[in-house]
Design a protein around this motif. Structure first.
Motif, PDB file in Angstrom:
ATOM      1  N   THR A  47       0.830  -1.214   0.000  1.00  0.00           N
ATOM      2  CA  THR A  47       0.000   0.000   0.000  1.00  0.00           C
ATOM      3  C   THR A  47       0.856   1.252   0.000  1.00  0.00           C
ATOM      4  OG1 THR A  47      -1.777  -1.136   1.182  1.00  0.00           O
ATOM      5  CG2 THR A  47      -1.765   1.281   1.256  1.00  0.00           C
ATOM      6  N   LEU A  48       1.895   1.255   0.819  1.00  0.00           N
ATOM      7  CA  LEU A  48       2.765   2.432   0.879  1.00  0.00           C
ATOM      8  C   LEU A  48       3.467   2.662  -0.456  1.00  0.00           C
ATOM      9  CD1 LEU A  48       3.877   4.700   2.626  1.00  0.00           C
ATOM     10  CD2 LEU A  48       5.717   3.173   3.329  1.00  0.00           C
ATOM     11  N   ILE A  49       3.946   1.573  -1.065  1.00  0.00           N
ATOM     12  CA  ILE A  49       4.595   1.709  -2.371  1.00  0.00           C
ATOM     13  C   ILE A  49       3.599   2.196  -3.414  1.00  0.00           C
ATOM     14  CG2 ILE A  49       5.732   0.437  -4.231  1.00  0.00           C
ATOM     15  CD1 ILE A  49       7.017  -1.323  -2.132  1.00  0.00           C
ATOM     16  N   ALA A  50       2.352   1.707  -3.334  1.00  0.00           N
ATOM     17  CA  ALA A  50       1.319   2.145  -4.274  1.00  0.00           C
ATOM     18  C   ALA A  50       1.035   3.640  -4.124  1.00  0.00           C
ATOM     19  CB  ALA A  50       0.037   1.346  -4.051  1.00  0.00           C
ATOM     20  N   ILE A  51       1.053   4.126  -2.881  1.00  0.00           N
ATOM     21  CA  ILE A  51       0.845   5.559  -2.649  1.00  0.00           C
ATOM     22  C   ILE A  51       1.972   6.364  -3.285  1.00  0.00           C
ATOM     23  CG2 ILE A  51       0.756   7.367  -0.877  1.00  0.00           C
ATOM     24  CD1 ILE A  51      -0.643   5.366   0.939  1.00  0.00           C
ATOM     25  N   VAL A  52       3.217   5.862  -3.138  1.00  0.00           N
ATOM     26  CA  VAL A  52       4.363   6.536  -3.753  1.00  0.00           C
ATOM     27  C   VAL A  52       4.187   6.590  -5.265  1.00  0.00           C
ATOM     28  CG1 VAL A  52       6.843   6.404  -4.173  1.00  0.00           C
ATOM     29  CG2 VAL A  52       5.942   5.913  -1.897  1.00  0.00           C
ATOM     30  N   TRP A  53       3.768   5.488  -5.863  1.00  0.00           N
ATOM     31  CA  TRP A  53       3.556   5.459  -7.303  1.00  0.00           C
ATOM     32  C   TRP A  53       2.453   6.442  -7.694  1.00  0.00           C
ATOM     33  CZ3 TRP A  53       6.367   0.745  -7.106  1.00  0.00           C
ATOM     34  CH2 TRP A  53       7.137   0.483  -8.233  1.00  0.00           C
ATOM     35  N   GLY A  54       1.399   6.504  -6.866  1.00  0.00           N
ATOM     36  CA  GLY A  54       0.323   7.430  -7.166  1.00  0.00           C
ATOM     37  C   GLY A  54       0.781   8.874  -7.170  1.00  0.00           C
ATOM     38  N   PRO A  64       7.209   7.311 -12.695  1.00  0.00           N
ATOM     39  CA  PRO A  64       7.209   6.410 -11.540  1.00  0.00           C
ATOM     40  C   PRO A  64       8.583   5.810 -11.334  1.00  0.00           C
ATOM     41  CG  PRO A  64       5.317   5.989 -12.949  1.00  0.00           C
ATOM     42  CD  PRO A  64       6.215   6.927 -13.696  1.00  0.00           C
ATOM     43  N   PRO A  65       8.993   5.598 -10.097  1.00  0.00           N
ATOM     44  CA  PRO A  65      10.338   5.066  -9.840  1.00  0.00           C
ATOM     45  C   PRO A  65      10.503   3.659 -10.367  1.00  0.00           C
ATOM     46  CG  PRO A  65       9.034   5.069  -7.835  1.00  0.00           C
ATOM     47  CD  PRO A  65       8.246   5.823  -8.855  1.00  0.00           C
ATOM     48  N   GLY A  66      11.679   3.385 -10.918  1.00  0.00           N
ATOM     49  CA  GLY A  66      11.993   2.039 -11.356  1.00  0.00           C
ATOM     50  C   GLY A  66      12.918   1.380 -10.342  1.00  0.00           C
ATOM     51  N   PHE A  67      12.829   0.075 -10.228  1.00  0.00           N
ATOM     52  CA  PHE A  67      13.590  -0.631  -9.202  1.00  0.00           C
ATOM     53  C   PHE A  67      14.537  -1.642  -9.852  1.00  0.00           C
ATOM     54  CE2 PHE A  67       9.280   0.018  -7.296  1.00  0.00           C
ATOM     55  CZ  PHE A  67       9.635   1.146  -6.581  1.00  0.00           C
ATOM     56  N   SER A  68      15.761  -1.682  -9.378  1.00  0.00           N
ATOM     57  CA  SER A  68      16.731  -2.641  -9.877  1.00  0.00           C
ATOM     58  C   SER A  68      16.528  -3.973  -9.162  1.00  0.00           C
ATOM     59  CB  SER A  68      18.148  -2.130  -9.631  1.00  0.00           C
ATOM     60  OG  SER A  68      18.374  -2.005  -8.236  1.00  0.00           O
ATOM     61  N   PRO A 194       5.282   8.704   2.117  1.00  0.00           N
ATOM     62  CA  PRO A 194       5.298   8.704   0.641  1.00  0.00           C
ATOM     63  C   PRO A 194       6.121   9.848   0.063  1.00  0.00           C
ATOM     64  CG  PRO A 194       3.088   8.246   1.443  1.00  0.00           C
ATOM     65  CD  PRO A 194       3.905   8.634   2.639  1.00  0.00           C
ATOM     66  N   PHE A 195       6.033  11.027   0.688  1.00  0.00           N
ATOM     67  CA  PHE A 195       6.827  12.161   0.210  1.00  0.00           C
ATOM     68  C   PHE A 195       8.316  11.867   0.319  1.00  0.00           C
ATOM     69  CE2 PHE A 195       9.285  15.889   1.579  1.00  0.00           C
ATOM     70  CZ  PHE A 195       9.227  16.656   0.409  1.00  0.00           C
ATOM     71  N   CYS A 196       8.742  11.295   1.447  1.00  0.00           N
ATOM     72  CA  CYS A 196      10.160  10.997   1.647  1.00  0.00           C
ATOM     73  C   CYS A 196      10.653   9.966   0.633  1.00  0.00           C
ATOM     74  CB  CYS A 196      10.400  10.490   3.065  1.00  0.00           C
ATOM     75  SG  CYS A 196      10.120  11.731   4.359  1.00  0.00           S
ATOM     76  N   LEU A 197       9.877   8.905   0.440  1.00  0.00           N
ATOM     77  CA  LEU A 197      10.287   7.866  -0.501  1.00  0.00           C
ATOM     78  C   LEU A 197      10.322   8.406  -1.928  1.00  0.00           C
ATOM     79  CD1 LEU A 197       8.300   4.820   0.933  1.00  0.00           C
ATOM     80  CD2 LEU A 197      10.751   5.278   1.136  1.00  0.00           C
ATOM     81  N   LEU A 198       9.313   9.175  -2.281  1.00  0.00           N
ATOM     82  CA  LEU A 198       9.266   9.740  -3.629  1.00  0.00           C
ATOM     83  C   LEU A 198      10.435  10.696  -3.859  1.00  0.00           C
ATOM     84  CD1 LEU A 198       7.803  10.009  -6.297  1.00  0.00           C
ATOM     85  CD2 LEU A 198       6.371  11.791  -5.295  1.00  0.00           C
ATOM     86  N   THR A 199      10.808  11.457  -2.838  1.00  0.00           N
ATOM     87  CA  THR A 199      11.946  12.366  -2.956  1.00  0.00           C
ATOM     88  C   THR A 199      13.236  11.599  -3.218  1.00  0.00           C
ATOM     89  OG1 THR A 199      10.912  14.000  -1.493  1.00  0.00           O
ATOM     90  CG2 THR A 199      13.297  14.140  -1.782  1.00  0.00           C
TER      91      THR A 199
END
Length: 260
Positions: A47-54, A64-68, A194-199
């Motif tokens: 859910t938290l990751i989905a919020i970041v994507w949103g 949207p962030p990509g993950f290695s 979400p703001f911190c992760l997105l940053t």
């Protein structure tokens, strides 16, 4: 260099911060165990990751962030460890983590006071040199910008942790401790994390590009350290997230204590 910096930031975000930031919610389960708790934990992470994507989709000019693969692998391992931890008594462990996070944020926040003092002294010196002696120093002028950015970015977590930030509210100050804890948890998990992760995700390429060329001032006599200044952006988000983690643990403890 660019891929390395991006991977490191993804590891920090997915492999460390996401499990750490969600651990306080594990306290709400008490000492319950079983597959259901583990599934709920996994759902919280998703859910938290989905919020970041949103947020990333809603932001202008931000993909949207990509993950290695290494980042996803580390996230999976820490997710598994977290699901095991919350099935046991995590109160003692989280209390230690909260103190460590608070100490890190507080120590760095106090160090920024030196930057504020130095910024004021250097700015005064620049004015005196320029208007009294006719001497102009580009490096000194740029150092004021560096110290201002350092103080602003690295003291944000300290301000949140010690409730020194600007709070504009009508009802919060009148709420009992338990309802304040609910408001704090909602604010931390819906907005702050979400703001911190997105940053962190969004700053990856920006910081990596600066490091790849060791970006410096466009002025020959300026400070050749813009790449270091830009590195403070993910540091800012990380410290702010640690302050939010400490606030979340305190809020959950308040809810579990039964305070009205």
């Amino acid at each position: 260099m660019i891929e390395l910096v991006g991977d490191v930031l993804n590891w920090i975000a997915l492999g460390v911060l996401v499990p750490l930031l969600l651990l306080p919610l594990g306290l709400l389960f008490g000492n319950r165990s079983g597959l259901r708790v583990a599934l709920v934990w996994a759902g919280m992470v998703a859910t938290l990751i989905a919020i970041v994507w949103g947020f990333s989709y809603a932001a202008v000019d931000l993909s949207p962030p990509g993950f290695s693969l290494p980042g996803i692998t580390m996230a999976g391992i820490t997710l598994l460890l977290g699901s095991i931890l919350i099935q046991h008594d995590a109160h003692t462990g989280l209390a230690h983590l909260r103190r460590a996070a608070s100490q890190i944020v507080t120590t760095i926040g106090k160090l920024t006071f030196v930057a504020v003092l130095a910024m004021a002294l250097i700015q005064f010196t620049v004015v005196v040199l320029r208007y009294v002696f006719g001497i102009n120093s580009i490096a000194m002028q740029e150092s004021v910008t560096y110290m201002h950015g350092t103080a602003f970015l690295l003291a944000a977590g300290y301000a949140l942790l010690h409730d020194d930030h600007v709070r504009v509210d009508i009802f919060y100050s009148r709420l009992p401790p338990r309802r304040k804890a609910i408001v704090n948890l909602a604010g931390v998990y819906v907005f702050l994390f979400p703001f911190c992760l997105l940053t962190i995700f969004a700053s990856g390429d920006y910081v990596a590009n600066a490091w790849s060329s060791f970006e410096g001032s466009t002025e020959q006599s300026g400070i050749q350290g813009i790449f270091l200044l830009k590195s403070l952006i993910p540091a800012f988000a990380t410290l702010l997230a640690l302050a939010g983690f400490s606030l979340a643990v305190a809020s959950v403890e308040t809810l579990n204590s039964g305070s009205q």
